[in-house]
Design a protein around this motif. Structure first.
Motif, mmCIF file in Angstrom:
data_model
loop_
_atom_site.group_PDB
_atom_site.id
_atom_site.type_symbol
_atom_site.label_atom_id
_atom_site.label_comp_id
_atom_site.label_asym_id
_atom_site.label_seq_id
_atom_site.Cartn_x
_atom_site.Cartn_y
_atom_site.Cartn_z
ATOM 1 N N ASN A 286 45.346 22.973 48.971
ATOM 2 C CA ASN A 286 46.634 23.210 49.675
ATOM 3 C C ASN A 286 46.757 22.100 50.557
ATOM 4 O OD1 ASN A 286 47.116 25.651 48.490
ATOM 5 N ND2 ASN A 286 45.868 26.872 50.049
ATOM 6 N N ASN A 287 45.807 21.564 51.336
ATOM 7 C CA ASN A 287 45.879 20.522 52.209
ATOM 8 C C ASN A 287 46.465 19.315 51.696
ATOM 9 O OD1 ASN A 287 45.584 19.852 55.064
ATOM 10 N ND2 ASN A 287 43.736 18.551 54.526
ATOM 11 N N GLN A 288 45.781 18.931 50.722
ATOM 12 C CA GLN A 288 46.236 17.864 49.829
ATOM 13 C C GLN A 288 47.808 18.014 49.741
ATOM 14 O OE1 GLN A 288 44.022 17.046 46.295
ATOM 15 N NE2 GLN A 288 43.602 15.108 46.841
ATOM 16 N N TYR A 289 48.182 19.289 48.961
ATOM 17 C CA TYR A 289 49.334 19.432 48.497
ATOM 18 C C TYR A 289 50.575 19.533 49.927
ATOM 19 C CZ TYR A 289 53.783 21.663 46.790
ATOM 20 O OH TYR A 289 54.873 21.965 46.501
ATOM 21 N N ASN A 290 50.061 20.022 51.000
ATOM 22 C CA ASN A 290 50.817 20.037 51.953
ATOM 23 C C ASN A 290 51.104 18.737 52.786
ATOM 24 O OD1 ASN A 290 51.133 22.861 51.817
ATOM 25 N ND2 ASN A 290 49.441 23.241 53.044
ATOM 26 N N THR A 291 50.030 17.911 52.925
ATOM 27 C CA THR A 291 50.112 16.528 53.335
ATOM 28 C C THR A 291 51.270 15.759 52.709
ATOM 29 O OG1 THR A 291 47.674 16.712 53.957
ATOM 30 C CG2 THR A 291 48.746 14.545 53.907
ATOM 31 N N CYS A 292 51.031 15.947 51.423
ATOM 32 C CA CYS A 292 52.427 15.136 50.532
ATOM 33 C C CYS A 292 53.598 15.554 50.805
ATOM 34 C CB CYS A 292 51.734 15.060 49.168
ATOM 35 S SG CYS A 292 50.179 14.271 48.582
ATOM 36 N N PHE A 293 53.639 16.909 50.793
ATOM 37 C CA PHE A 293 54.902 17.609 50.817
ATOM 38 C C PHE A 293 55.472 17.067 52.234
ATOM 39 C CE2 PHE A 293 57.393 21.036 52.339
ATOM 40 C CZ PHE A 293 58.217 21.489 51.143
ATOM 41 N N TRP A 294 54.930 17.136 53.199
ATOM 42 C CA TRP A 294 55.623 16.965 54.544
ATOM 43 C C TRP A 294 55.769 15.375 54.763
ATOM 44 C CZ3 TRP A 294 58.370 20.468 56.539
ATOM 45 C CH2 TRP A 294 58.184 21.718 56.259
ATOM 46 N N VAL B 230 41.892 15.403 59.481
ATOM 47 C CA VAL B 230 42.391 16.667 59.196
ATOM 48 C C VAL B 230 40.992 17.268 58.218
ATOM 49 C CG1 VAL B 230 43.921 18.081 57.810
ATOM 50 C CG2 VAL B 230 44.725 15.989 58.950
ATOM 51 N N PRO B 231 39.957 18.036 58.783
ATOM 52 C CA PRO B 231 38.957 18.517 57.966
ATOM 53 C C PRO B 231 39.460 19.706 56.977
ATOM 54 C CG PRO B 231 38.989 19.325 60.347
ATOM 55 C CD PRO B 231 40.210 18.385 60.342
ATOM 56 N N PRO B 232 38.821 19.611 56.093
ATOM 57 C CA PRO B 232 39.208 20.681 55.128
ATOM 58 C C PRO B 232 38.329 22.016 55.429
ATOM 59 C CG PRO B 232 37.419 19.499 53.940
ATOM 60 C CD PRO B 232 37.711 18.685 55.363
ATOM 61 N N GLY B 233 38.817 22.787 56.456
ATOM 62 C CA GLY B 233 38.119 23.849 56.826
ATOM 63 C C GLY B 233 37.138 23.453 57.872
ATOM 64 N N VAL B 234 36.659 24.558 58.704
ATOM 65 C CA VAL B 234 35.854 24.544 59.574
ATOM 66 C C VAL B 234 34.688 25.387 59.440
ATOM 67 C CG1 VAL B 234 35.350 24.879 62.267
ATOM 68 C CG2 VAL B 234 37.384 23.486 61.313
ATOM 69 N N LEU B 235 33.388 24.963 59.719
ATOM 70 C CA LEU B 235 32.388 26.097 59.441
ATOM 71 C C LEU B 235 31.814 26.242 60.829
ATOM 72 C CD1 LEU B 235 28.972 25.209 59.611
ATOM 73 C CD2 LEU B 235 30.070 23.950 57.620
ATOM 74 N N CYS B 236 31.501 27.424 61.251
ATOM 75 C CA CYS B 236 31.144 27.976 62.557
ATOM 76 C C CYS B 236 29.699 28.728 62.188
ATOM 77 C CB CYS B 236 32.277 28.814 62.911
ATOM 78 S SG CYS B 236 31.809 29.670 64.359
ATOM 79 N N LEU B 237 28.751 28.312 63.042
ATOM 80 C CA LEU B 237 27.402 28.971 62.822
ATOM 81 C C LEU B 237 26.701 29.153 63.993
ATOM 82 C CD1 LEU B 237 26.084 26.339 60.345
ATOM 83 C CD2 LEU B 237 26.727 28.652 59.648
#
Ligand code: GTP
Ligand code: MG
Length: 478
Positions: A367-375, A460-467
């Motif tokens: 989604n991020n790849q797509y959205n980046t290109c789209f915008w 733009v990280p692909p998601g964030v993890l939180c521990l």
């Protein structure tokens, strides 16, 4: 609470009636509602999340001088009433609870007010009947319970009614009238009585008539309302929270496209708050408007009752989101309260849990790849539909192989205990899908738009993890 109930009735057209007192509210949907295909978890979480968000946004209207000191949240459940009699019994049960609770509390606080300790007051009232409590109030404090405001004694009902509005006048002066839905708020001695219910056409039309009056409630019958769906033992419970209509919410609040750092950081701080608040949540992963929370395998949180766990987490998440908004958007007013849906899924093995997280992260990546290109295309002057067309081919390339564990080169999360020391909120490394697919896509990105997706990940990280720190124990054991 009443203002929140009002807002809920306005937001969800299928809710016809609401009854509440103290810190609870019940919302009744019309019998034939098709709202989200009657999916219980969806309905439950949306309503509780919206209620919570409104509660925070409205706080200042009612407590001018008081700041909210912590994040309030609510638990909720769905109860299906198969007949009008069940519905009537349910309402009667809740209003009885209101009567009993309020009478007890009125006595209790009067006794405290005249110097009794909480323990003494409790002991004095233990085992007393309604009549005795009325006597205490009258004899000792000169209070006639019946004179207290009805909002305390009877609770509140909010429901939709139809009123006639004059929209214009004809040439001959005759008024042209239209029916308009309006929400009424009222207090009634017996909400489950025929005399209250049957005189409101909207209630009868959408829900039905009450045939007779009920005076006795069978406790066993009531217990059956409390039926709870238990989540399978010894499995990892994942609660996924997802913003409702965030496409619109992000437009209205002019989020940066495709990724708004403030919005993402706000989501992350909500996730951190959830991980801190709920001891059994050991891991969370989020992207865009969604966050997944993993509970430890042997969690006994709310006895593994699905609706309680989902509602508590989604409500708390919503609460933090609204309360922290100003920290992340100092210059932006929140135009309306956002809300989230929530669901619970059980994963029986660590491999399947890993698959789930991989699926969410690959989805994020795509989604991020797509959205980046789209915008990028839109910003370079293309219309939205032109940009969509340009990316159609690229879309086809990405979808079919979107996720499969074996296709994923390396799971990026270090399940080792070392990483779990202290609170860690870290960006995961760029996720990598093996094979020509990724190269083709990235090639497409770089020759058509001059974008190097891999360097983009630094920003733009692909998601964030939180521990959250769990000592030396391996997360996989949890
Ligand atoms: P439902 O979840 O089905 O209610 O739909 P939704 O509108 O929330 O869409 P979905 O959950 O599928 O996708 C999330 C949407 O949120 C994206 O499509 C974006 O429109 C929006 N969104 C999330 N994060 C950002 C962001 O950082 N910037 C912008 N501009 N939009 C975002
Ligand atoms: Mg969403």
């Amino acid at each position: 609470m009443n203002a929140c109930a009002f807002a809920v009735l306005e937001e969800f057209p299928d809710i016809v009636f609401a009854y509440g007192f103290s810190d609870e509210y019940s919302f009744i949907f019309k019998k034939d509602t098709k709202f989200y295909q009657r999916r219980a978890s969806k309905i439950n979480s949306l309503v509780v999340s919206f209620f919570t968000s409104v509660y925070i946004t409205k706080w200042k209207e009612f407590f001018l001088q008081k700041d909210l000191m912590f994040h309030p949240s609510f638990k909720s459940r769905v109860i299906c009433c198969a007949t009008m009699e069940v519905l009537q019994t349910y309402i009667l049960w809740r209003q009885r609870a209101c009567h009993l609770e309020n009478l007890f509390n009125t006595c209790f606080w009067k006794l405290i007010g005249c110097g009794k300790s909480q323990k003494e007051a409790k002991e004095m009232l233990e085992g007393t009947q309604k009549q005795e409590k009325n006597e205490i109030l009258f004899q000792q404090f000169g209070v006639n319970y019946k004179d207290l405001p009805s909002i305390f004694r009877q609770g509140s009902c909010a429901f939709k009614t139809e009123v006639e509005d004059i929209v214009k006048y004809k040439e001959n002066g005759a008024p042209v009238k239209r029916l308009r839905k309006k929400i009424a708020l009222t207090h009634s001695e017996n909400v489950a009585g025929r005399s209250f219910w049957n005189v409101h056409p909207c209630l009868c039309k959408e829900l039905g008539h009450f045939e007779g009056d009920i005076s006795k409630i069978n406790p066993e019958y009531i217990k059956s309302f409390q039926f709870e769906n238990n989540l399978m033992p010894s499995t990892w419970i994942v609660i996924r929270v997802d913003g409702c209509h965030f496409h619109r919410f992000s437009e209205v609040h002019e989020f940066e496209k495709p990724n708004d750092e403030h919005a993402l950081n706000l989501m992350n701080s909500c996730a951190v708050a959830v991980v801190e608040e709920f001891n059994d949540v050991v891991f969370s992963y989020g992207v865009s408007d969604e966050y997944s929370f993993v509970l430890k395998k042997n969690s006994c949180f709310y006895e593994r009752h699905a609706s309680e766990i989902v509602s508590a987490i989604v409500s708390f998440f919503s609460s933090v989101y609204v309360m922290k908004w100003k920290l992340y958007f100092a210059q932006k007013e929140m135009k309306y309260p956002p809300y989230f849906d929530g669901r619970a899924v059980c994963y029986p093995s660590i491999d399947i849990l890993q698959d789930y997280l991989a699926w969410r992260q690959v989805d994020c990546h795509i989604n991020n790849q797509y959205n980046t290109c789209f915008w990028m295309l839109v910003k370079s002057g293309k219309s939205k539909s032109e940009a969509q067309n340009c990316l159609k081919e690229w879309r086809k390339l990405t979808r079919p192989h979107a996720w499969h564990r074996n296709k994923v080169s390396k799971w990026n999360i270090n399940w080792n205990a070392k990483m779990l020391e202290g609170n860690i909120i870290g960006y995961t490394k760029p996720y990598c899908i093996q094979g020509t697919q990724t190269q083709e896509k990235n090639g497409l990105l770089s020759c058509q738009f001059g974008i190097d997706y891999n360097t983009l990940h630094n920003h733009v990280p692909p998601g964030v993890l939180c521990l959250l720190g769990q000592g030396e124990q391996d997360l996989t054991e949890q």
